[in-house]
Each structure stands twice: as C-alpha cells, then as structure tokens.
Design a protein around this motif. Structure first.
Motif, PDB file in Angstrom:
ATOM      1  N   HIS A  65       0.810  -1.218   0.000  1.00  0.00           N
ATOM      2  CA  HIS A  65       0.000   0.000   0.000  1.00  0.00           C
ATOM      3  C   HIS A  65       0.843   1.268   0.000  1.00  0.00           C
ATOM      4  CE1 HIS A  65       0.667  -1.154   4.286  1.00  0.00           C
ATOM      5  NE2 HIS A  65       0.970   0.125   4.400  1.00  0.00           N
ATOM      6  N   SER A 115      -3.806   0.725  -2.817  1.00  0.00           N
ATOM      7  CA  SER A 115      -4.749   0.587  -1.709  1.00  0.00           C
ATOM      8  C   SER A 115      -4.248  -0.465  -0.719  1.00  0.00           C
ATOM      9  CB  SER A 115      -6.131   0.196  -2.231  1.00  0.00           C
ATOM     10  OG  SER A 115      -6.083  -1.098  -2.827  1.00  0.00           O
ATOM     11  N   ASP A 133      -7.708   4.519   1.713  1.00  0.00           N
ATOM     12  CA  ASP A 133      -8.108   4.189   0.344  1.00  0.00           C
ATOM     13  C   ASP A 133      -8.930   5.303  -0.283  1.00  0.00           C
ATOM     14  OD1 ASP A 133      -6.799   1.842   0.753  1.00  0.00           O
ATOM     15  OD2 ASP A 133      -8.574   0.560   0.772  1.00  0.00           O
ATOM     16  N   ARG A 151      -8.101   7.292  -3.696  1.00  0.00           N
ATOM     17  CA  ARG A 151      -9.111   7.297  -4.757  1.00  0.00           C
ATOM     18  C   ARG A 151      -9.377   8.730  -5.225  1.00  0.00           C
ATOM     19  NH1 ARG A 151     -12.774   4.942  -2.094  1.00  0.00           N
ATOM     20  NH2 ARG A 151     -12.050   2.828  -2.527  1.00  0.00           N
TER      21      ARG A 151
END
Length: 307
Positions: free
Chosen positions: A79, A85, A264, A268
């Motif tokens: 990650h 992620s 995450d 995003r």
C-alpha cells in the motif's frame, strides 16, 4: 550642437553651487552609512538564525545518535504506492490476530464495529462480531446499569476497565491503545512489524529487570511486552500459513488501517483529481493554442488622424 551648448550654459547648469554640492554629499554619506548599518543588522540576524538552526539540527542529530534503539528498515508494503490501496484480505487477517492475540492487553477504543463493515467484514459478520461481546449500558428506568449484547454502534471494548487495572496486570507497564499506534510511532508500520519480530537475547552488558525482555527496536531495549507472535500461534480462517512474519505483517496492515481509515478514499480522490486536472489541462492547451492564436498573432496598426 552649438545652440544646445549655448542653452546649457545659459541655464547655469554648468555652474558650481558649493552649498548644493555639500548638501548632496552629506545626504549621500548619510544614506550610505544607513545602508551599511542595515547590511550589518541583516548579516547579524542571518548569522544568528543560521547558528540557532545549526544548533537545533546538531542537538536533534545527537539525540538520535545517542538512542539505544535500532531504526526499523523500510519494508516493501503493497500500500505504499501513490495510488496503491490496502490489502483488505491482510487487514481482515490482521483483525483476527488482534482479536486472538493483541486484545488480551491492548485496546482499540476509537474503532467501532460499524467501521469494519465494507473493509474487513460484511454487515452481518460485523453484527455477529459485536453481538459476541457484552457491553455495559444504562442507566435504565430504575437507575441501574446493565449488560447487553454489542451493536454496530458500539466501540471495541478494551481488556481493562481503567489504566490502574492495566498497570497492575502488567507489572506497572501500561499497554498503549493501538487505534493510532502506526501514526504515533516513528517508522509507522515498519516499526510495528520490526518490533513484533525483533526479540533477541539481551547482549552482554544489558541488564533487564524481572518481567522485561530485550528488543532492539524499542527505546532503551528493555520492553515489558514479551514476544507474542510465533509460528502457528493462531489459525487463519482463509487457510493462510500463520508464520510469525505473516502474523506481524497482517496485524501491522490492520493497524495501518485503524490509524488511517480514510487511506483508500484519499488515494481514490487522488486518482479522480489527476483525471480531472489532466482533462482541464488538455482543454486549456486547446484554448491557448487555437482559440487565442488569432489574438496572439494579430498586428495592431495605429493610423494617425487626418486633420
């Protein structure tokens, strides 16, 4: 040329004015002295600021150099990429490690069961996890406290009712809450992984008191928590081999998520912002290159008025 020289001589511009010249010299000298003073003041301030900065840097380096702990190496976490992620399968296994091993001493008092939904568990699984613990609630209509099965809105309960009970059960050491431990420690998940897998025999000259263990990644080397992760100390639900390093890796990833639940979502948003700004850049280039080309290449001619 002769007429120009005559006009200059006639306007007394070439005559010597002793008072005016003396005044100009004095003003020049005064301004020159003030500028020199300003330069000295600025130079002194710069030297002082640089000296203070160098002193702070030297003190910080000396403190770090005099520390007895070993700095954790950087691990290749999946990650760590700019748009990578978290491994949610690893996060779920890390929750299993926390529940079966770490929860005996450490709390997660800032994480509620509802936070697990969509991350490590489905809603039904999270409800089952919550209902597996009894939570004190109340008071009721009679003013009494009672216990009930947990709900999704309840926070994960800790192993001790208060700090004094925690210290009494751990020889005076207080097990920290793990909700934000990754963000609170230098090195983050690298530190947690190295600490959990870094237990060794104490080297010569290191004296440990009763109930202490040697871990070079802990400040001072003497830690009150013994090694808790061994090969096959638990069994994963998905059948992953539960080696000590796998257990440490999974619980470190889980604690990374508890410290940054928005991890995450943040990455995003980076992907979305990159796409939007790329589109706007292309549009801006098109407008600059084609729509404004006629304005940039135009020729402006000034035509005198006819009288």
């Amino acid at each position: 040329m002769a007429a120009t020289i005559g006009r200059i001589c006639g306007s007394n511009l070439l005559k010597t004015n002793s008072c005016l010249s003396r005044q100009q010299v004095n003003n020049f000298a005064t301004s020159k002295a003030w500028t020199s003073g300003q330069k000295k003041l600025l130079a002194s301030a710069g030297i002082l600021t640089g000296g203070i900065g160098a002193l702070i840097f030297a003190l910080e380096q000396s403190v770090q150099a005099s520390g007895t702990e070993v700095h954790p190496p950087s691990m290749p976490w999946s990650h760590k990429g700019p748009i990578a992620s978290l491994d949610h399968a690893s996060v779920r296994r890390g929750y299993e490690v926390y529940k079966q091993v770490c929860s005996a001493c450490h709390s997660l008092r800032f994480i509620a069961y509802r936070n697990l939904v969509g991350v490590t568990h489905t809603e039904a699984e999270a409800k089952a996890e919550a209902e597996g613990v009894m939570v004190q609630d109340g008071p009721d209509d009679a003013g009494n406290y009672f216990t009930r099965p947990g709900k999704l809105s309840d926070y994960i309960p800790g192993p001790y009712p208060n700090e004094e009970a925690a210290r009494a059960a751990n020889n005076g050491a207080y097990p920290p809450d793990l909700s934000y431990i990754v963000s609170a420690r230098h090195g983050g998940e690298d530190y947690v992984f190295s600490l959990l897998t870094g237990y060794h025999e104490a080297p010569a000259g290191v004296v440990l008191r009763e109930g202490q263990y040697f871990n070079p990644y802990f400040a001072g080397g003497a830690i009150g928590m013994g090694q808790v992760l061994y090969n096959e100390v638990i069994e994963y639900e998905d059948g992953t081999p539960a080696t000590a390093s796998q257990l440490a890796k999974d619980v470190s990833t889980f604690l990374k998520w508890t410290s940054e639940p928005e991890h995450d979502d943040r990455k995003r948003m980076v992907i979305k912002a990159f796409g939007i700004f790329t589109f706007l850049l292309v549009i801006s280039y098109y407008v600059k290159r084609h729509q404004w080309s006629s304005l940039k290449s135009r020729k402006i001619a000034f035509v005198p008025k006819k009288k």
